[in-house]
Scaffold this active site. Sequence first.
Site, PDB file in Angstrom:
ATOM      1  CB  CYS A  85      -1.247   0.124   1.101  1.00  0.00           C
ATOM      2  SG  CYS A  85      -2.330   0.968   1.003  1.00  0.00           S
ATOM      3  CG  HIS A  87      -3.735  -3.580   3.175  1.00  0.00           C
ATOM      4  ND1 HIS A  87      -2.537  -2.883   4.078  1.00  0.00           N
ATOM      5  CD2 HIS A  87      -4.364  -2.447   2.923  1.00  0.00           C
ATOM      6  CE1 HIS A  87      -2.672  -1.839   4.135  1.00  0.00           C
ATOM      7  NE2 HIS A  87      -3.536  -1.128   3.271  1.00  0.00           N
ATOM      8  CD  GLU A  91      -1.314  -6.296   5.380  1.00  0.00           C
ATOM      9  OE1 GLU A  91      -1.508  -4.882   5.728  1.00  0.00           O
ATOM     10  OE2 GLU A  91      -1.160  -6.589   4.224  1.00  0.00           O
TER      11      GLU A  91
END
Length: 510
Positions: free
Chosen positions: A79, A168, A170
């Site tokens: 990001c 993202h 994660e």
Amino acid sequence: MTEKILILDFGSQYTQLIARAVREANVYCEITPYRQQIDFDASLKGIILSGSPFSVNDANAPDIDIKSIQQRLPVLGICYGAQLAAKQFGGEVAKSAKREYGRALMQKKKDDTLLKDVADLSDVWMSHSDSVLRMPEGFEVLAATDDIPFAAFKMNGGSHPLYGVQFHPEVYHSVEGKKILKNFLTLICGCSQSWTPAHFITNTVDALKSQIGNRKVIMALSGGVDSTVAATLIHKAIGNNLSGIFVDNGVLRKNEYQQVLDAYDKIGLAVRGVDAKDLFYRELKGKADPETKRKIIGRLFIDIFQEEAKKIEGIELLGQGTIYPDVIESVSVHGPSATIKSHHNVGGLPDIMHLELVEPLRYLFKDEVRKVGYELGIPEDLLQRHPFPGPGLAIRILGDITPEKVALLQEADHRYTKALKEYKLYDKVWQAGAILLPVKSVGVMGDERTYEYTAALRAVTSVDGMTADWAHLPYDFLSFISNDIINNVRGINRVVYDISSKPPATIEWE
């Protein structure tokens, strides 16, 4: 030497999730503020640049020299990290026409190591207001979404691979995000995925032996997961040179004092129990303010711990169950923190006792602490215990503290916990407990009218306690436990269930 990935933190709310995802791939990592100088030792295998609440075009935006890092190690920008890389290498980053937040469908444009075995169409999670509008020269697009033409990209050439993703990976909403991160860790950085609980224990015990030598360590124990696992590791390293102290402050759970001492004895820890209930009750008498109660309990605990420590000759070190979130929260992304967070069980002790600290868990997350505990053979009932506040039931009894109120709440809480376990609900909630309210109401029991206390039941689901939702416990369970408490705990004639989430409410009531 343990292989390591470094995550440079630009202030993203998701930075800890990146670390957790890396650890889940059995690769060791650390989070460090972006301003902190990087130690490029032989163990460092790659760098991940986190997201950020800033725009790369802000005047005070966090900034680092990515080119100098990429000359030495592989880099993955996530990001903000991706946008900063694009900008620094000559691309254009600007505000998106609309803020991109939520799920998006990523379309793979090119087969590449980073996206190996990732589906051609895959759900990803967006959370940014900027986008890369023009790629730098020499960069190649790997994936796009309907709104973002450069969802994933890499730089061709250079000393080491440089990748960027504008989503993202994660967060769990990015369905194949963990696979993308694993590709970066293993195929691009060459990590061997050898960091396991057993590996951690071996390395940590060796490090503890080296740090401590023949010196003696003292430790305040609470029966909680962190302090128990930390003590077990230290004991494994130095044996009887570790002394533990467990204080009964009068506001523990029912029978907890003896149960914890018995559990410690079973796993071979030398722990001295101190029954100080009467002292705590005298000092707490008439005190209703939550912060006053906390300070009294904290002060008395430190006094008692110091007094007991004086009875043991040759103490030079203080063991603590500090875990990684405590460490991360103590360091500001924008520079050294003015204050360092103290561990909740022994707050104030390091400064007062002037002892060197031993913190074997300071780089582990809570779930990792439990995995290490299982590897060490610590009983499951200790490892799966819900978090319990340092001031204990004192902050679950609203108003002043008396032995009678403590006994009431202990019994209600005991029945609540027991029922949660019997209904197979205990392991499905993050934390649960009963609260005694300073409210009496009229009730009818048989032919008698009663005027007794109200108990509130609290149960929340959470990952780390930072945010929490109230647990949607089954109606039949709530019906059972309400009747069980009212019928068996004389002094409570009304039970309510707390359906507040955090935020805006807190998990504890005081």
